[in-house]
Design a protein around this motif. Structure first.
Motif, PDB file in Angstrom:
ATOM      1  N   ARG A 288       3.294 -72.954 103.990  1.00 17.56           N
ATOM      2  CA  ARG A 288       2.415 -71.812 104.152  1.00 17.56           C
ATOM      3  C   ARG A 288       2.582 -70.715 103.277  1.00 17.56           C
ATOM      4  NH1 ARG A 288       5.347 -69.926 108.754  1.00 17.56           N
ATOM      5  NH2 ARG A 288       6.508 -68.416 107.174  1.00 17.56           N
ATOM      6  N   ASP A 289       3.866 -70.478 102.325  1.00 14.94           N
ATOM      7  CA  ASP A 289       4.139 -69.379 101.609  1.00 14.94           C
ATOM      8  C   ASP A 289       3.854 -69.513 100.143  1.00 14.94           C
ATOM      9  OD1 ASP A 289       4.227 -67.788 103.879  1.00 14.94           O
ATOM     10  OD2 ASP A 289       6.449 -68.126 103.931  1.00 14.94           O
ATOM     11  N   ASN A 290       4.357 -71.206  99.820  1.00 19.87           N
ATOM     12  CA  ASN A 290       4.765 -71.338  98.474  1.00 19.87           C
ATOM     13  C   ASN A 290       3.299 -71.597  97.750  1.00 19.87           C
ATOM     14  OD1 ASN A 290       5.144 -72.530  95.960  1.00 19.87           O
ATOM     15  ND2 ASN A 290       7.210 -73.370  96.715  1.00 19.87           N
ATOM     16  N   PRO A 291       3.173 -70.646  96.643  1.00 23.82           N
ATOM     17  CA  PRO A 291       1.541 -70.719  96.157  1.00 23.82           C
ATOM     18  C   PRO A 291       1.473 -72.160  95.420  1.00 23.82           C
ATOM     19  CG  PRO A 291       3.113 -69.175  94.767  1.00 23.82           C
ATOM     20  CD  PRO A 291       3.874 -69.655  96.001  1.00 23.82           C
ATOM     21  N   TYR A 292       2.749 -72.934  94.974  1.00 28.29           N
ATOM     22  CA  TYR A 292       2.481 -74.262  94.422  1.00 28.29           C
ATOM     23  C   TYR A 292       2.156 -75.366  95.367  1.00 28.29           C
ATOM     24  CZ  TYR A 292       4.172 -71.477  90.512  1.00 28.29           C
ATOM     25  OH  TYR A 292       4.205 -70.540  89.493  1.00 28.29           O
ATOM     26  N   MET A 293       2.602 -74.816  96.655  1.00 33.93           N
ATOM     27  CA  MET A 293       2.031 -75.873  97.941  1.00 33.93           C
ATOM     28  C   MET A 293       0.717 -75.497  98.341  1.00 33.93           C
ATOM     29  SD  MET A 293       5.377 -77.250  99.819  1.00 33.93           S
ATOM     30  CE  MET A 293       4.803 -79.012 100.097  1.00 33.93           C
ATOM     31  N   ARG A 294       0.394 -74.335  98.410  1.00 35.83           N
ATOM     32  CA  ARG A 294      -0.952 -73.792  98.933  1.00 35.83           C
ATOM     33  C   ARG A 294      -2.171 -73.983  98.169  1.00 35.83           C
ATOM     34  NH1 ARG A 294      -1.076 -69.383 102.542  1.00 35.83           N
ATOM     35  NH2 ARG A 294      -2.500 -68.293 100.880  1.00 35.83           N
ATOM     36  N   VAL A 295      -2.001 -74.433  96.851  1.00 36.68           N
ATOM     37  CA  VAL A 295      -2.998 -74.541  95.768  1.00 36.68           C
ATOM     38  C   VAL A 295      -4.192 -75.382  96.383  1.00 36.68           C
ATOM     39  CG1 VAL A 295      -1.884 -76.371  94.495  1.00 36.68           C
ATOM     40  CG2 VAL A 295      -3.577 -74.700  93.475  1.00 36.68           C
ATOM     41  N   ALA A 296      -5.479 -74.800  96.140  1.00 36.92           N
ATOM     42  CA  ALA A 296      -6.514 -75.629  96.756  1.00 36.92           C
ATOM     43  C   ALA A 296      -7.092 -77.099  96.103  1.00 36.92           C
ATOM     44  CB  ALA A 296      -7.668 -74.969  97.101  1.00 36.92           C
ATOM     45  N   SER A 297      -6.764 -77.146  94.816  1.00 34.79           N
ATOM     46  CA  SER A 297      -7.277 -78.123  93.960  1.00 34.79           C
ATOM     47  C   SER A 297      -6.315 -78.441  92.935  1.00 34.79           C
ATOM     48  CB  SER A 297      -8.626 -77.965  93.501  1.00 34.79           C
ATOM     49  OG  SER A 297      -8.583 -77.060  92.391  1.00 34.79           O
ATOM     50  N   LEU A 298      -6.537 -79.657  92.253  1.00 36.72           N
ATOM     51  CA  LEU A 298      -5.643 -80.091  91.081  1.00 36.72           C
ATOM     52  C   LEU A 298      -6.091 -79.135  90.051  1.00 36.72           C
ATOM     53  CD1 LEU A 298      -3.869 -81.758  89.241  1.00 36.72           C
ATOM     54  CD2 LEU A 298      -5.979 -83.338  89.006  1.00 36.72           C
ATOM     55  N   GLY A 299      -7.347 -78.883  89.856  1.00 40.50           N
ATOM     56  CA  GLY A 299      -7.585 -77.670  88.776  1.00 40.50           C
ATOM     57  C   GLY A 299      -6.988 -76.483  88.794  1.00 40.50           C
ATOM     58  N   ASP A 300      -6.868 -75.916  90.169  1.00 43.42           N
ATOM     59  CA  ASP A 300      -6.452 -74.760  90.257  1.00 43.42           C
ATOM     60  C   ASP A 300      -4.792 -74.799  90.035  1.00 43.42           C
ATOM     61  OD1 ASP A 300      -8.577 -73.562  91.147  1.00 43.42           O
ATOM     62  OD2 ASP A 300      -8.175 -73.491  93.314  1.00 43.42           O
ATOM     63  N   PHE A 301      -4.290 -76.053  90.341  1.00 45.12           N
ATOM     64  CA  PHE A 301      -2.816 -76.092  90.142  1.00 45.12           C
ATOM     65  C   PHE A 301      -2.618 -76.190  88.543  1.00 45.12           C
ATOM     66  CE2 PHE A 301       0.961 -78.704  89.490  1.00 45.12           C
ATOM     67  CZ  PHE A 301       1.843 -77.911  90.597  1.00 45.12           C
ATOM     68  N   LEU A 302      -3.455 -76.943  87.676  1.00 42.16           N
ATOM     69  CA  LEU A 302      -3.373 -77.135  86.305  1.00 42.16           C
ATOM     70  C   LEU A 302      -3.342 -75.749  85.779  1.00 42.16           C
ATOM     71  CD1 LEU A 302      -5.096 -80.339  85.610  1.00 42.16           C
ATOM     72  CD2 LEU A 302      -2.646 -79.965  85.889  1.00 42.16           C
ATOM     73  N   ARG A 303      -4.485 -74.854  86.198  1.00 40.10           N
ATOM     74  CA  ARG A 303      -4.683 -73.572  85.785  1.00 40.10           C
ATOM     75  C   ARG A 303      -3.315 -72.561  85.960  1.00 40.10           C
ATOM     76  NH1 ARG A 303     -10.052 -74.795  86.424  1.00 40.10           N
ATOM     77  NH2 ARG A 303      -9.771 -74.192  88.672  1.00 40.10           N
ATOM     78  N   ALA A 304      -2.812 -72.844  87.141  1.00 44.77           N
ATOM     79  CA  ALA A 304      -1.496 -71.886  87.398  1.00 44.77           C
ATOM     80  C   ALA A 304      -0.451 -72.403  86.656  1.00 44.77           C
ATOM     81  CB  ALA A 304      -1.188 -72.256  89.000  1.00 44.77           C
ATOM     82  N   MET A 305      -0.433 -73.698  86.418  1.00 44.13           N
ATOM     83  CA  MET A 305       0.978 -74.092  85.366  1.00 44.13           C
ATOM     84  C   MET A 305       0.755 -73.603  84.051  1.00 44.13           C
ATOM     85  SD  MET A 305       2.684 -75.083  87.849  1.00 44.13           S
ATOM     86  CE  MET A 305       4.218 -75.862  87.242  1.00 44.13           C
ATOM     87  N   GLY A 306      -0.559 -73.884  83.668  1.00 46.13           N
ATOM     88  CA  GLY A 306      -0.731 -73.463  82.306  1.00 46.13           C
ATOM     89  C   GLY A 306      -0.798 -71.946  81.979  1.00 46.13           C
ATOM     90  N   GLY A 307      -0.888 -71.303  83.054  1.00 50.85           N
ATOM     91  CA  GLY A 307      -0.858 -69.806  82.892  1.00 50.85           C
ATOM     92  C   GLY A 307       0.547 -69.284  82.668  1.00 50.85           C
ATOM     93  N   GLY A 308       1.413 -69.799  82.582  1.00 55.18           N
ATOM     94  CA  GLY A 308       3.043 -69.610  82.330  1.00 55.18           C
ATOM     95  C   GLY A 308       3.797 -69.109  83.418  1.00 55.18           C
ATOM     96  N   ARG A 309       3.286 -69.301  84.658  1.00 55.64           N
ATOM     97  CA  ARG A 309       3.958 -68.962  85.983  1.00 55.64           C
ATOM     98  C   ARG A 309       4.663 -70.105  86.385  1.00 55.64           C
ATOM     99  NH1 ARG A 309       1.910 -67.791  90.421  1.00 55.64           N
ATOM    100  NH2 ARG A 309       3.814 -66.284  91.104  1.00 55.64           N
ATOM    101  N   VAL A 310       5.795 -70.307  85.714  1.00 60.80           N
ATOM    102  CA  VAL A 310       6.704 -71.334  86.108  1.00 60.80           C
ATOM    103  C   VAL A 310       8.287 -70.928  86.190  1.00 60.80           C
ATOM    104  CG1 VAL A 310       5.218 -73.012  84.673  1.00 60.80           C
ATOM    105  CG2 VAL A 310       7.008 -71.779  83.480  1.00 60.80           C
ATOM    106  N   VAL A 311       8.842 -71.700  86.819  1.00 57.64           N
ATOM    107  CA  VAL A 311      10.052 -71.288  87.347  1.00 57.64           C
ATOM    108  C   VAL A 311      11.092 -72.033  86.238  1.00 57.64           C
ATOM    109  CG1 VAL A 311      11.960 -71.469  89.239  1.00 57.64           C
ATOM    110  CG2 VAL A 311       9.383 -71.122  89.554  1.00 57.64           C
ATOM    111  N   MET A 312      12.466 -71.641  86.178  1.00 57.70           N
ATOM    112  CA  MET A 312      13.171 -72.198  85.275  1.00 57.70           C
ATOM    113  C   MET A 312      13.569 -73.566  85.640  1.00 57.70           C
ATOM    114  SD  MET A 312      14.073 -70.360  82.534  1.00 57.70           S
ATOM    115  CE  MET A 312      15.863 -71.192  82.336  1.00 57.70           C
ATOM    116  N   PRO A 313      14.261 -74.319  84.502  1.00 62.13           N
ATOM    117  CA  PRO A 313      14.165 -75.726  84.805  1.00 62.13           C
ATOM    118  C   PRO A 313      15.363 -75.882  86.099  1.00 62.13           C
ATOM    119  CG  PRO A 313      15.527 -75.256  82.708  1.00 62.13           C
ATOM    120  CD  PRO A 313      14.594 -74.030  83.311  1.00 62.13           C
TER     121      PRO A 313
END
Ligand SMILES: [Zn+2]
Length: 232
Positions: free
Chosen positions: A207-232
């Motif tokens: 419900r709340d985690n934007p990385y699980m809510r993402v609508a498509s692979l394309g949206d996910f790849l854009r989100a991950m490429g946009g620098g919004r990542v969490v530390m290792p």
């Protein structure tokens, strides 16, 4: 199985907010440790103090903050004690996904390669390995009863980085939105780092985690490429 039938200790150890877990059967007095990297004394002594015998070490993935090892590849001095030191203290098997076994050299017959849906008996408990690549090729989660230990695949409100050597953001998308999202909503989530508290549920994350809510692979790849990542 009733709640008190599982022994589960969550310990935040080391300087990187890692969660290390002891999981076992309180009647058989047998447990495994997940990601023993930091403060091996604390891990061994906690199991001893609780009257539990350590019989295995489960590796979510082979980054140094989860298994120990030299920090040279991170451009830092020193090494984290990890699995190798634990083995000098307690004889046990080390369970790693087959695609990352080469990152744990020198363990010989102590190393057990596992794959998706393999199971391990810990006393009366049955622990299931779920292959969830993305952060690393051999990232895996552990499911026991209705609890999921998720390593650096799924965090509370986030997910593991996919910009590291061996990472694959497409695989991460499928791991999060197909494999983990398919678990029952009530599944309790125990992540590999304390980035958002000690635990959550799969339902709350869907419900709340934007990385699980993402609508498509394309949206996910854009989100991950946009620098919004969490530390290792
Ligand atoms: Zn990692």
């Amino acid at each position: 199985m009733p709640d008190d039938a599982i022994y589960l200790e969550q310990m935040e150890l080391g300087p990187m907010q890692n969660f290390v877990y002891l999981i076992g059967d309180p009647q058989a007095r047998e447990c495994v440790v997940v990601d023993p990297a930091w403060e091996i004394d604390t891990i061994v002594e906690t199991a001893q103090a609780d009257g539990m015998r350590l019989t295995g070490a489960l590796v979510t993935h082979t980054h140094q903050d989860h298994v120990g090892g030299s920090l040279a590849s991170w451009g830092m001095p020193g090494r984290i004690p990890g699995v190798e030191e634990l083995l000098t203290r307690v004889p046990l098997k080390v369970y790693v996904h087959r695609s990352e076994r080469e990152f744990l050299p020198g363990l010989g017959s102590d190393l057990v390669k596992v794959d998706n849906h393999d199971t391990l008996a810990v006393g009366r408990l049955t622990l299931r390995f779920l292959h969830t690549p993305g952060h690393t090729p051999g990232s895996q989660c552990f499911l026991v009863d209705d609890r999921l230990v998720s390593g650096d695949t799924l965090f509370i409100g986030g997910c593991g980085r996919t910009d590291l050597p061996g990472s694959d953001p497409s695989e991460m998308y499928y791991s999060l939105t197909q494999r983990l999202a398919a678990l029952p909503d009530a599944t309790v989530l125990y992540p590999g780092h304390n980035y958002g508290g000690p635990s959550s549920t799969i339902g709350d994350e869907k419900r709340d985690n934007p990385y699980m809510r993402v609508a498509s692979l394309g949206d996910f790849l854009r989100a991950m490429g946009g620098g919004r990542v969490v530390m290792p």
